[in-house]
Design a protein around this motif. Sequence first.
Motif, PDB file in Angstrom:
ATOM      1  N   THR A  60       0.829  -1.204   0.000  1.00 48.54           N
ATOM      2  CA  THR A  60       0.000   0.000   0.000  1.00 48.54           C
ATOM      3  C   THR A  60       0.860   1.249   0.000  1.00 48.54           C
ATOM      4  O   THR A  60       0.640   2.185  -0.781  1.00 48.54           O
ATOM      5  N   LEU A  61       1.847   1.253   0.888  1.00 48.09           N
ATOM      6  CA  LEU A  61       2.674   2.456   1.006  1.00 48.09           C
ATOM      7  C   LEU A  61       3.456   2.715  -0.283  1.00 48.09           C
ATOM      8  O   LEU A  61       3.488   3.847  -0.790  1.00 48.09           O
ATOM      9  N   VAL A  62       4.063   1.652  -0.806  1.00 47.94           N
ATOM     10  CA  VAL A  62       4.885   1.844  -1.997  1.00 47.94           C
ATOM     11  C   VAL A  62       4.030   2.305  -3.173  1.00 47.94           C
ATOM     12  O   VAL A  62       4.378   3.259  -3.887  1.00 47.94           O
ATOM     13  N   THR A  63       2.868   1.671  -3.349  1.00 54.24           N
ATOM     14  CA  THR A  63       2.008   2.048  -4.479  1.00 54.24           C
ATOM     15  C   THR A  63       1.572   3.496  -4.361  1.00 54.24           C
ATOM     16  O   THR A  63       1.652   4.266  -5.323  1.00 54.24           O
ATOM     17  N   SER A  64       1.093   3.860  -3.174  1.00 57.73           N
ATOM     18  CA  SER A  64       0.540   5.207  -3.058  1.00 57.73           C
ATOM     19  C   SER A  64       1.641   6.260  -3.159  1.00 57.73           C
ATOM     20  O   SER A  64       1.457   7.305  -3.794  1.00 57.73           O
ATOM     21  N   THR A  65       2.792   5.988  -2.552  1.00 59.02           N
ATOM     22  CA  THR A  65       3.872   6.966  -2.644  1.00 59.02           C
ATOM     23  C   THR A  65       4.342   7.122  -4.083  1.00 59.02           C
ATOM     24  O   THR A  65       4.592   8.229  -4.560  1.00 59.02           O
ATOM     25  N   PHE A  66       4.429   5.989  -4.755  1.00 55.61           N
ATOM     26  CA  PHE A  66       4.868   6.063  -6.141  1.00 55.61           C
ATOM     27  C   PHE A  66       3.878   6.867  -6.978  1.00 55.61           C
ATOM     28  O   PHE A  66       4.261   7.682  -7.815  1.00 55.61           O
ATOM     29  N   PHE A  67       2.596   6.651  -6.708  1.00 59.54           N
ATOM     30  CA  PHE A  67       1.570   7.419  -7.426  1.00 59.54           C
ATOM     31  C   PHE A  67       1.777   8.921  -7.214  1.00 59.54           C
ATOM     32  O   PHE A  67       1.766   9.709  -8.166  1.00 59.54           O
ATOM     33  N   ILE A  68       1.982   9.300  -5.976  1.00 60.11           N
ATOM     34  CA  ILE A  68       2.134  10.730  -5.662  1.00 60.11           C
ATOM     35  C   ILE A  68       3.364  11.292  -6.352  1.00 60.11           C
ATOM     36  O   ILE A  68       3.346  12.383  -6.930  1.00 60.11           O
TER      37      ILE A  68
END
Lengths: 471, 498
Positions: free
Chosen positions: A443-451
Amino acid sequence: MENLQLIIPELFISIMIMFLLLFGVFKKNSSQLVYNLTTVSLVAALVLIINLDTQIKSSLFNNSYNIDSLAIFMKILLILSGIFVMLSSSKYIQISKINKIEYPILILCSILGMMVMISSNDLIVFYMGLELQSLALYVLASFNRDNLLSTEAGLKYFVLSALSSGLLLYGCSLTYGFSETTNFNQILVNTKEIEYGLTFGIVFILVGLAFKISAVPFHMWAPDVYQGSPTSVTVFFALLPKIAALTVFIRFLYIPFYELDDQWQMIIIFLSIASMVFGAVAAIGQKNLKRLIAYSSISHMGYALAGLSTGTTQGVQSSITYITIYLVMNLAFFSCLFMLKRNDEYYENIDDLSGLSKNHPLLSLSLLVVLFSLAGIPPLAGFFAKFYIFVAVINEKMYFLAIVGLLATVIAAFYYLRIIKIIYFDPEKEKFESKHNIGLKFTLVTSTFFILAYFIYPSGIIDIISQININ
Amino acid sequence: MNFPILSSLILLPSIGALFIFFVRSSNSQYQSSKYVALFITLANFFLSLYLWIVFDKSIVDFQFVEEREWISGFVNYKVGVDGISILFILLTTFITPICVITVNATIKNRLKDFLIAILILETFMIGVFCSLDLVVFYLFFEAGLIPMFLIIGIWGGERRVYSAFKFFLYTLLGSVLMLVAIISIYWITGTTDVIKLYELGIDAKYQNLLWLAFFSSFAVKTPMWPVHTWLPDAHVEAPTAGSVLLAAILLKMAGYGFIRFSLGLFPDASLYFVPLVYTLSLIAIIYTSLVALMQEDMKKLIAYSSVAHMGFVTLGIFTMTQQGIEGSIFQMISHGLVSAALFLCVGVVYDRLHTRLINRYGGLVSIMPKYAIVFMVFTLGALGLPGTSGFVGEFLVLMGAFKKNILVATIASLGVILGAAYMLWLYKRIIFGNLINEDVKKMVDLKRFEIVTLWLLVLPIIFFGFYPEPLINSIEVSVANMLDMNNLDKINKLALGE
């Protein structure tokens, strides 16, 4: 039968709720299994929704239930957030000993309620969905029943939310009284002339909805509930009800009350400005991260409302974009919060972050990205969210709103910077645990990457959203 | 030529930063990440040097233009250079490797993170100077705040938190109005593409407000009096490399913005607001020079002198004469070199004695003769002695000013005298005098890498002082076009009654 085909996702979730309830009762110690099954059924529901034809606008059940592009997009958003919330919080509920079978089932119930809200095209259907999600949320807020703060949060949310539901219902009945129908499209047809009673109806409905998305001055519950609830519920509160409430906002403002925009526009502008400014100012003194993010989300809702207040399709689309990016940012923020764990205890005060960057460089970097994005600094996703809003607002020559909103971002930048200062500039403290389960990391990696990578291809989301047509 | 040379310039430092980020860190490898950073920044410098060489100085148009769809139907990613922006890119890519060389002595902890911050910052700085779309420009302009905030906050001195916050919030507050203005321009004209906007022009009735919105951002960044107070704090607390980048390049973004956007997009409004800019510039020149005289802290003194020098820049730009604008650009380049060098000089003695108070030093000439020589050159460059690059810039600016307004030019000339006063007095107190303090006696002269970095800066300062032609040559056509395009020359002549 044709009607039923289009609500297969809803039907599926209802069946899963009943099945899991029975399953959990008859099989002992099955809480983890039920939890996982819930996640799986959410994924399945997501697949079912994506399979629906997005182009056709269908009105089901005597035109009281809408499956249109807006509903489908918002449901996808809703279920995706639901999946990520489940993924990130599984470890948390084990450690805080709230891993009962009811927990995932209540989450499913409230998601079902929200789906009904999103699709509703009728006052009664809408209210039914609203109550379904609210009742589940009351219980969830006080789920950690041995904790004083959690029970307080549940009770507070229940009392205030019931009050606002009452107001909402009163508004609905006034609207019905003056338009002689509960159907949204019919209301639009029947209310060509402005009557005082109808204006009161609109005001009451908007107050009730403003409460649900915690817009100032109906925000009082949010900080306490965010802080008191278990963090896994707080992240749920911060994401999913906002999607549903915003969609309902869009539906109310742009279908039944579309012609009456001179009646509601000032109200929305006021709610927007008050939320942006108050949320930014009140967050400055906070010490608890969850409380701080409550104020931050109040402020963010102000921006989403600013987009709605324009009364244009472009404004609505900018609000939808805003809420999408807001969801990702909050998801990333809460994932970071779930990682602040030491000896089976979670830490949620700002001071606990002191010097985090020395021991946990990657976690701090994610937090840095998320916080700058929440503050709306380019080139991160949060900037684009605000940018679209202001493009829509300035197009309508609402300069005052735009300038107040931008000044509020400067105030808000201060408290985000304060957290960054504590993470990066302050002396370090004890290390946190660095082992986390895979769902949380994902979750963290996906969302941070999105941002972080949003700026490379900003058109992606806009292109999808620009196909959403409200009327 | 299809090779996207400008995008490469922008992206290369970021790629380097990513590389350093992903290389596993242990103390022994700190050195290697430094070499990576040095290699990347040097490669970038040579790339930009190549750009300057192949750049056709006789053509008015923007060159090496790249355009890609970005936010569909709204904003295009568009970059390109003309004679003005290419110099700033060159300045950026020249100063950054020097900063990388100096990090060893000044940065004690988290060297890797520092290099990443500098490289990311370089990406944004180059982006600012070559973006040809207002939104893209804003993006780079604002994004630079993040690395600079961290550089001041993590590696800064005692009051670093206060300074970092002040820097960030001041600049952000100034910039938000610019965003409103940019979006308004989009709705007025239907584009944010700078080249198209040059052709279309903006209706005069909107210009004044838009100009003010841009001004609020650039004035803070320049910084102009009275919104300059963040600069001394930021400079004093930032680590040496941070001060160098701040003074040499970040401040120039605003001056560049004034030329490219305020003058280019809002010519009528620029003319209308000339008295305002004159007044603020003159106050900056005289007042901050006087303040600089009274400083006890070396970095603060140089910071205030920066404000004064930038006062000359804004003055020159708004004379709207060929000489004035050329002088301003020259002054910016020269100040970029000189102030960078001065901050490095302060860094040299600070690393040895860990104080910036002027009265703790004295008599350095007898123990650090090499240092005394380079410091002399930079002092003279700062006060604008003929033969240094500082002279050319100030001279051209004053020439432009005399053409337009003799009173303004006279007052500004007083600033030159004051500048000489505070710089020479600073030099006297540090280098000459008696060697009293025991710990000063133990100081050693310049080390090898310090000699390299400082002489690298001495050379262009003296070279362009004697032979300014290459720089003037590069900007001449673009400046003339800028004036010509907006009929500023004609308006000028009417105003002068020619």
